[in-house]
Design a protein around this motif. Sequence first.
Motif, PDB file in Angstrom:
ATOM      1  N   GLY A 382      20.711  36.038  64.202  1.00 17.00           N
ATOM      2  CA  GLY A 382      21.608  37.098  63.763  1.00 17.00           C
ATOM      3  C   GLY A 382      20.974  37.941  62.690  1.00 17.00           C
ATOM      4  N   GLY A 383      21.481  39.159  62.533  1.00 16.81           N
ATOM      5  CA  GLY A 383      20.900  40.028  61.519  1.00 16.81           C
ATOM      6  C   GLY A 383      21.765  41.227  61.213  1.00 16.81           C
ATOM      7  N   VAL A 384      21.414  41.911  60.127  1.00 15.31           N
ATOM      8  CA  VAL A 384      22.081  43.141  59.715  1.00 15.31           C
ATOM      9  C   VAL A 384      21.019  44.197  59.440  1.00 15.31           C
ATOM     10  CG1 VAL A 384      24.129  42.006  58.788  1.00 15.31           C
ATOM     11  CG2 VAL A 384      22.143  42.346  57.322  1.00 15.31           C
ATOM     12  N   ARG A 385      21.430  45.440  59.528  1.00 13.04           N
ATOM     13  CA  ARG A 385      20.494  46.552  59.365  1.00 13.04           C
ATOM     14  C   ARG A 385      21.226  47.736  58.763  1.00 13.04           C
ATOM     15  NH1 ARG A 385      16.058  49.069  62.946  1.00 13.04           N
ATOM     16  NH2 ARG A 385      16.320  51.310  62.656  1.00 13.04           N
ATOM     17  N   GLY A 386      20.491  48.531  58.014  1.00 14.67           N
ATOM     18  CA  GLY A 386      21.044  49.757  57.461  1.00 14.67           C
ATOM     19  C   GLY A 386      20.009  50.866  57.478  1.00 14.67           C
ATOM     20  N   ASP A 387      20.463  52.070  57.823  1.00 18.70           N
ATOM     21  CA  ASP A 387      19.618  53.269  57.788  1.00 18.70           C
ATOM     22  C   ASP A 387      20.275  54.245  56.819  1.00 18.70           C
ATOM     23  OD1 ASP A 387      17.551  53.000  60.194  1.00 18.70           O
ATOM     24  OD2 ASP A 387      19.476  52.218  60.874  1.00 18.70           O
ATOM     25  N   TYR A 388      19.511  54.688  55.815  1.00 22.86           N
ATOM     26  CA  TYR A 388      20.092  55.512  54.767  1.00 22.86           C
ATOM     27  C   TYR A 388      19.173  56.683  54.451  1.00 22.86           C
ATOM     28  CZ  TYR A 388      22.259  56.841  50.350  1.00 22.86           C
ATOM     29  OH  TYR A 388      22.880  57.541  49.355  1.00 22.86           O
ATOM     30  N   VAL A 389      19.766  57.856  54.255  1.00 26.58           N
ATOM     31  CA  VAL A 389      19.021  59.060  53.905  1.00 26.58           C
ATOM     32  C   VAL A 389      18.857  59.120  52.394  1.00 26.58           C
ATOM     33  CG1 VAL A 389      19.005  61.572  53.941  1.00 26.58           C
ATOM     34  CG2 VAL A 389      19.828  60.301  55.934  1.00 26.58           C
ATOM     35  N   LEU A 390      17.612  59.231  51.939  1.00 29.77           N
ATOM     36  CA  LEU A 390      17.299  59.284  50.516  1.00 29.77           C
ATOM     37  C   LEU A 390      17.090  60.728  50.075  1.00 29.77           C
ATOM     38  CD1 LEU A 390      14.721  56.344  50.312  1.00 29.77           C
ATOM     39  CD2 LEU A 390      17.158  56.275  49.739  1.00 29.77           C
ATOM     40  N   ALA A 391      17.984  61.201  49.216  1.00 30.14           N
ATOM     41  CA  ALA A 391      17.844  62.520  48.590  1.00 30.14           C
ATOM     42  C   ALA A 391      17.621  63.638  49.610  1.00 30.14           C
ATOM     43  CB  ALA A 391      16.709  62.505  47.569  1.00 30.14           C
ATOM     44  N   LYS A 392      18.084  63.445  50.816  1.00 31.67           N
ATOM     45  CA  LYS A 392      17.976  64.439  51.890  1.00 31.67           C
ATOM     46  C   LYS A 392      16.533  64.808  52.232  1.00 31.67           C
ATOM     47  CE  LYS A 392      22.442  66.538  50.769  1.00 31.67           C
ATOM     48  NZ  LYS A 392      23.175  67.796  50.459  1.00 31.67           N
ATOM     49  N   VAL A 393      15.604  63.895  51.920  1.00 26.42           N
ATOM     50  CA  VAL A 393      14.198  64.164  52.227  1.00 26.42           C
ATOM     51  C   VAL A 393      13.535  63.028  52.996  1.00 26.42           C
ATOM     52  CG1 VAL A 393      13.885  65.698  50.251  1.00 26.42           C
ATOM     53  CG2 VAL A 393      13.406  63.244  50.016  1.00 26.42           C
ATOM     54  N   ALA A 394      14.178  61.875  53.112  1.00 26.64           N
ATOM     55  CA  ALA A 394      13.544  60.740  53.770  1.00 26.64           C
ATOM     56  C   ALA A 394      14.615  59.821  54.327  1.00 26.64           C
ATOM     57  CB  ALA A 394      12.633  59.979  52.812  1.00 26.64           C
ATOM     58  N   LEU A 395      14.210  58.976  55.277  1.00 22.74           N
ATOM     59  CA  LEU A 395      15.096  57.977  55.866  1.00 22.74           C
ATOM     60  C   LEU A 395      14.523  56.598  55.599  1.00 22.74           C
ATOM     61  CD1 LEU A 395      17.565  57.327  57.740  1.00 22.74           C
ATOM     62  CD2 LEU A 395      15.915  57.272  59.616  1.00 22.74           C
ATOM     63  N   ALA A 396      15.314  55.739  54.982  1.00 20.57           N
ATOM     64  CA  ALA A 396      14.903  54.373  54.694  1.00 20.57           C
ATOM     65  C   ALA A 396      15.657  53.420  55.614  1.00 20.57           C
ATOM     66  CB  ALA A 396      15.181  54.025  53.228  1.00 20.57           C
ATOM     67  N   THR A 397      14.934  52.416  56.110  1.00 26.38           N
ATOM     68  CA  THR A 397      15.525  51.407  56.997  1.00 26.38           C
ATOM     69  C   THR A 397      15.186  50.034  56.464  1.00 26.38           C
ATOM     70  OG1 THR A 397      15.308  52.836  58.935  1.00 26.38           O
ATOM     71  CG2 THR A 397      15.571  50.484  59.340  1.00 26.38           C
ATOM     72  N   ILE A 398      16.191  49.174  56.432  1.00 26.47           N
ATOM     73  CA  ILE A 398      15.980  47.802  56.024  1.00 26.47           C
ATOM     74  C   ILE A 398      16.764  46.907  56.972  1.00 26.47           C
ATOM     75  CG2 ILE A 398      17.854  47.898  54.354  1.00 26.47           C
ATOM     76  CD1 ILE A 398      14.587  45.899  53.950  1.00 26.47           C
ATOM     77  N   GLU A 399      16.111  45.846  57.452  1.00 29.60           N
ATOM     78  CA  GLU A 399      16.761  44.911  58.363  1.00 29.60           C
ATOM     79  C   GLU A 399      16.370  43.495  57.965  1.00 29.60           C
ATOM     80  OE1 GLU A 399      17.235  43.975  63.174  1.00 29.60           O
ATOM     81  OE2 GLU A 399      15.690  45.364  62.453  1.00 29.60           O
ATOM     82  N   ALA A 400      17.343  42.605  58.010  1.00 30.24           N
ATOM     83  CA  ALA A 400      17.104  41.197  57.703  1.00 30.24           C
ATOM     84  C   ALA A 400      17.717  40.348  58.797  1.00 30.24           C
ATOM     85  CB  ALA A 400      17.702  40.831  56.346  1.00 30.24           C
TER      86      ALA A 400
END
Length: 822
Positions: A382-400
């Motif tokens: 099982g896992g969770v993930r998030g995609d977030y826009v940083l300061a409208k200039v980049a996309l960060a993704t983290i998954e565990a």
Amino acid sequence: MPSLARRAVNPTYALVAALAAFGGSPLAAQSDPFELPAGVTAQSVRPDDGPRLSEIAVDGRTRGRMVTVAGSGRELTIDADEARAAGLPVPEGASGPIKLSALRLYEWNFDSLRQRLAVKLFREGEGANLKDFAATAQGASESRPLLALRVDYDLTATIAQRRSSAGGLVSATLVYGNFALNSSARATSDPQVGSPALLRLDTAARLAVPERGMAATLGDFVSAGSQGQRAVRMAGVQLASDFDLRPDLVTVPLPGFAGSVAVPTTIDVLTNDQRYQLGEIEPGEFTVRNVPSQPGRGEASVILLDALGREVVQTARFYVSSALLAPGTTGYAVNAGFVRRRYGFASTDYGQFAATAYLRRGLSPFLTVEASGEWTHGVSNGGVRGDYVLAKVALATIEARISRDSGAGTGTLVHAALESIGRKLGGSIRATLPSANYRDVATRLGDDPPPREYAAQFFYRFTPDTDVQLSYARQEYRSLRPERVQDRISEVLNANFRTRLSSRATFFAGGGIRRGNSGTALSAALGLSLSLGGRTNAGAYASYDDGRLAGGATYARDAQQDGEIGYRGAVNLTETSQRLSAGATWRNRRILLDGQIEEVDGVFAGRANARGTLLVAGGTVFARNQTGGSYALVRTGKVGGIPITRENVEVGVTSDNGLLLVQDIPAQATIKIDVKADKLPADALVRETTHFIRVPRRAVSLVEIETLRFRPVLRKLVNAAGVPLEAGLPVRALPSGETTIVGFDGMAEINAGADDARLTVGHPGRTCAVELTGVPLEDRSDAPLTCRAFVIAASDAESVEPASRTKSRQRRRGAAVALSSP
């Protein structure tokens, strides 16, 4: 100066005159009837300012209930509760009379003579002040599914000096609207060791639900999952979202604007070097949604120009990524079934039961979250993930992710990524770090565990036609069976350059280094691509790979349209061998044929290929040269030669039996099917020309265009005694349902092209019939047609006419008639 007559018709002057007549002396009235009596002023004759009922219209729409107003001018009041019910912005808690001037209204006007209050509100981002780029004018459309059998095929035969073989792929699908039952197979005369000559690939039934954007599959499928889950072939049940079923749905967050204006204003949007004119907005708040944008960083500007010529520009930055979901949008999948093993080698080799699922939802334009899990005997993950826009200039993704395996124990996986893509400069970095004990369903079923990965990529565009790219990747494999992997560590570093030398020539060059357990190797390549106009192109390249030199050249002319013939040739040289090849392609509307001959170091071989689709629909077999896509079967009765258009582009004419299969229909989109009226045959009559249709994916829909031959002839109708029928009697032709009346001397117009079998003449209770079967109506004979009496009840009069004709006549009242002149 106004005349006395004009003054007399003025209500105010008339009132003053009346007062003078009653209040003045007789002598004064006779000498000057328009003289004001003493004490009469404008205030004394002003209308009553007390409470009174008035009609109210808000934004041009008259309300059904009247309101109570009092006063006049800027002091005009309205009852607060009644104003609130009429849709006016009354403050919360207000009651009793409230001044209109105290409310937030764009403008209002009270007509005391008509007792009518007209109010115009400030907009609140709706109506004309809502500009949505994704909004489409979806009018009424029809979807008449047709049961069809579709057989897609791709057949190949190869002849060589040492070995010859033949085989192909065949996929048969029974489809009806959003339901499809499919089975595919592969056949070959030279199967691999352990594989049969005839091999079943997939069998599945699929039901799509476009309204909900979802599909259910029963049978063989590939599991749908998140980006962190590895796909597995299964046989069972799958329930998954399918955004392709909703082309009207915007699933990716796109930029937008909101603001307010005090006066009527025109609004434009500037993005991607394009200016969109959105028209005029009304005073109040406005909203602009779903501005078209390219993936990555960007800017969009809204330009406001009011009636006084004042211009205001608002600019917003944004970041667009397909990894994000629009707020409120949910993607999901549930897969459960038995794992397919040795796919492509065995027809029915299924293993243990497994289940996977994921849920993904957009919480805001900047954040999308996801949860997923999978299970089979001996392992859960099982896992969770998030995609977030940083300061409208980049996309960060983290998954565990975390796994528990009955043999390896507990393992973890962490995935992190950061990307920033712009029009000139962009790049991304990512890392996937599984622990030594991490397992998933694919690993349990025999695949290797996921490798440890590091990757980075960067690009820079000097101009729109010139760019350079750098990429790096490192993979560390952890095979459970060491004999499978030769290089446990693999590193690749590449650099590429591309530039357009002219409108016809593009130059590219690249180089790289790769390193593994087996050693280090260098590579380089450069080439030139030429567009020679139309469908002709050529190219040449040279390469170096770990000490081996190679080069080659190609020339090709593609067959892009039906009826075209394409050809190609290529030469490839290395230090130790050569290869020459030539081929030709013939694209016919019904089939695509391709052949190729090649020579490799003196050894010759040939290959022939045929592919296309056979479609059985509407009692007819159709053949087409390409697979996939949706179809519309146009039926024009029994009339052939009718030209048909798709989105105003002519696609063919109906056959002699009145059928035309139209291909390349976008699935679930509203498409216009029409008749090209200026090319109609001289004797063709089309009652309804335009149809808007929606066709499910890879399905067939029926489009009925009511058409008949129109060849009018005049024949005399007589009764059994040979006496012409009286003028004015109604005449109905069957089975077409065409109606006319008897003219003078028994003459009636009959459509000889309708192939009718009978005419019924008269009214219920006093009717006669003319049999037309076998009568040559167009032989220019003067012989009269005999109408023989029979009785028909009034309740049965309508039953003589087919229901389809009754409906068509009802539609005909509002339909255009396309009739060509001889």
